[in-house]
Design an enzyme around this catalytic site. Sequence first.
Site, PDB file in Angstrom:
ATOM      1  N   ASN A 101       0.803  -1.530   0.004  1.00  0.00           N
ATOM      2  CA  ASN A 101      -0.043   0.005  -0.012  1.00  0.00           C
ATOM      3  C   ASN A 101       0.814   1.149   0.150  1.00  0.00           C
ATOM      4  O   ASN A 101       1.612   1.885   1.089  1.00  0.00           O
ATOM      5  CB  ASN A 101      -0.970   0.188   1.331  1.00  0.00           C
ATOM      6  CG  ASN A 101      -1.791   1.120   1.481  1.00  0.00           C
ATOM      7  OD1 ASN A 101      -1.902   2.039   0.699  1.00  0.00           O
ATOM      8  ND2 ASN A 101      -2.538   1.341   2.538  1.00  0.00           N
ATOM      9  N   TRP A 102       1.130   1.877  -1.024  1.00  0.00           N
ATOM     10  CA  TRP A 102       1.817   3.086  -1.484  1.00  0.00           C
ATOM     11  C   TRP A 102       1.202   4.442  -0.733  1.00  0.00           C
ATOM     12  O   TRP A 102       1.723   5.299  -0.898  1.00  0.00           O
ATOM     13  CB  TRP A 102       2.181   3.258  -2.768  1.00  0.00           C
ATOM     14  CG  TRP A 102       3.527   2.543  -3.052  1.00  0.00           C
ATOM     15  CD1 TRP A 102       3.911   1.185  -2.430  1.00  0.00           C
ATOM     16  CD2 TRP A 102       4.404   2.682  -4.232  1.00  0.00           C
ATOM     17  NE1 TRP A 102       5.072   0.928  -2.977  1.00  0.00           N
ATOM     18  CE2 TRP A 102       5.434   1.776  -4.150  1.00  0.00           C
ATOM     19  CE3 TRP A 102       4.367   3.609  -5.136  1.00  0.00           C
ATOM     20  CZ2 TRP A 102       6.273   1.621  -4.879  1.00  0.00           C
ATOM     21  CZ3 TRP A 102       5.557   3.693  -5.952  1.00  0.00           C
ATOM     22  CH2 TRP A 102       6.567   2.567  -6.032  1.00  0.00           C
ATOM     23  N   LYS A 103       0.021   4.226  -0.221  1.00  0.00           N
ATOM     24  CA  LYS A 103      -0.887   5.530   0.139  1.00  0.00           C
ATOM     25  C   LYS A 103      -0.360   6.576  -0.865  1.00  0.00           C
ATOM     26  O   LYS A 103      -0.467   6.258  -2.002  1.00  0.00           O
ATOM     27  CB  LYS A 103      -0.264   5.775   1.631  1.00  0.00           C
ATOM     28  CG  LYS A 103      -0.205   4.694   2.423  1.00  0.00           C
ATOM     29  CD  LYS A 103      -0.222   4.947   3.773  1.00  0.00           C
ATOM     30  CE  LYS A 103      -0.393   3.665   4.649  1.00  0.00           C
ATOM     31  NZ  LYS A 103      -0.614   3.547   6.021  1.00  0.00           N
ATOM     32  N   HIS A 109      -9.852   1.266   4.574  1.00  0.00           N
ATOM     33  CA  HIS A 109      -8.734   1.676   5.126  1.00  0.00           C
ATOM     34  C   HIS A 109      -9.194   2.528   6.343  1.00  0.00           C
ATOM     35  O   HIS A 109      -9.792   3.526   5.991  1.00  0.00           O
ATOM     36  CB  HIS A 109      -7.571   2.093   4.332  1.00  0.00           C
ATOM     37  CG  HIS A 109      -6.368   2.299   5.068  1.00  0.00           C
ATOM     38  ND1 HIS A 109      -5.969   3.227   5.914  1.00  0.00           N
ATOM     39  CD2 HIS A 109      -5.267   1.289   4.894  1.00  0.00           C
ATOM     40  CE1 HIS A 109      -4.659   2.968   6.047  1.00  0.00           C
ATOM     41  NE2 HIS A 109      -4.540   1.634   5.651  1.00  0.00           N
ATOM     42  N   GLU A 127      -6.159  -4.457  10.682  1.00  0.00           N
ATOM     43  CA  GLU A 127      -5.142  -3.374  10.734  1.00  0.00           C
ATOM     44  C   GLU A 127      -5.483  -2.677  11.952  1.00  0.00           C
ATOM     45  O   GLU A 127      -6.297  -1.602  11.933  1.00  0.00           O
ATOM     46  CB  GLU A 127      -5.239  -2.608   9.587  1.00  0.00           C
ATOM     47  CG  GLU A 127      -4.639  -3.018   8.471  1.00  0.00           C
ATOM     48  CD  GLU A 127      -4.119  -2.006   7.455  1.00  0.00           C
ATOM     49  OE1 GLU A 127      -3.065  -2.254   6.911  1.00  0.00           O
ATOM     50  OE2 GLU A 127      -4.832  -1.271   7.006  1.00  0.00           O
ATOM     51  N   GLY A 165       1.775   2.655  10.951  1.00  0.00           N
ATOM     52  CA  GLY A 165       2.909   3.688  11.131  1.00  0.00           C
ATOM     53  C   GLY A 165       3.500   3.835  12.268  1.00  0.00           C
ATOM     54  O   GLY A 165       4.220   5.123  12.535  1.00  0.00           O
TER      55      GLY A 165
HETATM   56  P1  PGA Z   1       2.251   0.719   7.624  1.00  0.00           P
HETATM   57  O1  PGA Z   1       0.885   1.090   7.107  1.00  0.00           O
HETATM   58  O2  PGA Z   1       2.881  -0.755   7.351  1.00  0.00           O
HETATM   59  O3  PGA Z   1       3.216   2.003   7.305  1.00  0.00           O
HETATM   60  O4  PGA Z   1       2.080   0.688   9.303  1.00  0.00           O
HETATM   61  C1  PGA Z   1       0.046  -0.247   6.531  1.00  0.00           C
HETATM   62  C2  PGA Z   1      -1.237   0.181   6.138  1.00  0.00           C
HETATM   63  O5  PGA Z   1      -1.703   1.643   6.490  1.00  0.00           O
HETATM   64  O6  PGA Z   1      -1.834  -0.364   5.401  1.00  0.00           O
END
Ligand code: PGA
Length: 250
Positions: free
Chosen positions: A11-13, A99, A168, A174
Amino acid sequence: MTNKFRYFIANWKMYGDLNSLKSINKVIKFAKLYNKKRFRLVYCPPYTLLHAFSTKLKKSPLSVGAQNCHVESEYGAFTGNINAKMIKNLGSKFIILGHSENRANGDTDEVINKKINSALKQKLIVIFCIGETLFQKKRKQTNKIIKKQIIKGLKGLKKNSRIIIAYEPVWSIGTGIIPKNYELDRNIKFINAVVKKNTKFKKFKILYGGSVNSKNIQSLNTINSLDGYLIGGASQNAKKLIDIVKKTYN
Ligand code: PGA
């Protein structure tokens, strides 16, 4: 270490531009050499890169997915938005929905359910995210929240819906903090039971997401009920992502 088939969803956001495409060359090469039957790696870049990614990954073992879509499944006057039909047309096979970053931006369980329906109409595979916040965890509301998100988000879906669930915990995203193994195992079992009781699904995959990296992957892999990972930060770096996959199998 595991021999189980695993999903790795990158997931590159809201990161990346056309130059970032070069950075995935290493991952493509790696996936071609490595036993591809054991895992499926899916890149979910921002909308702006979906076409470039699907063109680049066409003849590779990797797939492409989007990170969100508008609720409306048909074209319409929705300035600045993109729907599942457009996403499918750009070569995506997957889509992340629900998400926590989008829930925080106003996506309710009902909206997410509509988005899931529009994505399934386009035959996209939905990665449906659920998870509690730190506030909710501290108040011991984890089960209640997860249950509500599952029941409302997956309401009315057919038996063979193409759904992958991603647990999640919001407090893990993060932050570098992941749940203890016993806690994660317990929550995955709970999710499994709630889905079986409240939907028509017989078989479904469950992923974990939140601060997955090459240091904690081996410990996460001891949880046998997991079918893979949703990886944010670490997935933007080819070496780190390759390390995560390698350490899963070696
Ligand atoms: P992260 O993000 O691995 O940077 O914690 C995961 C996500 O938000 O899908």
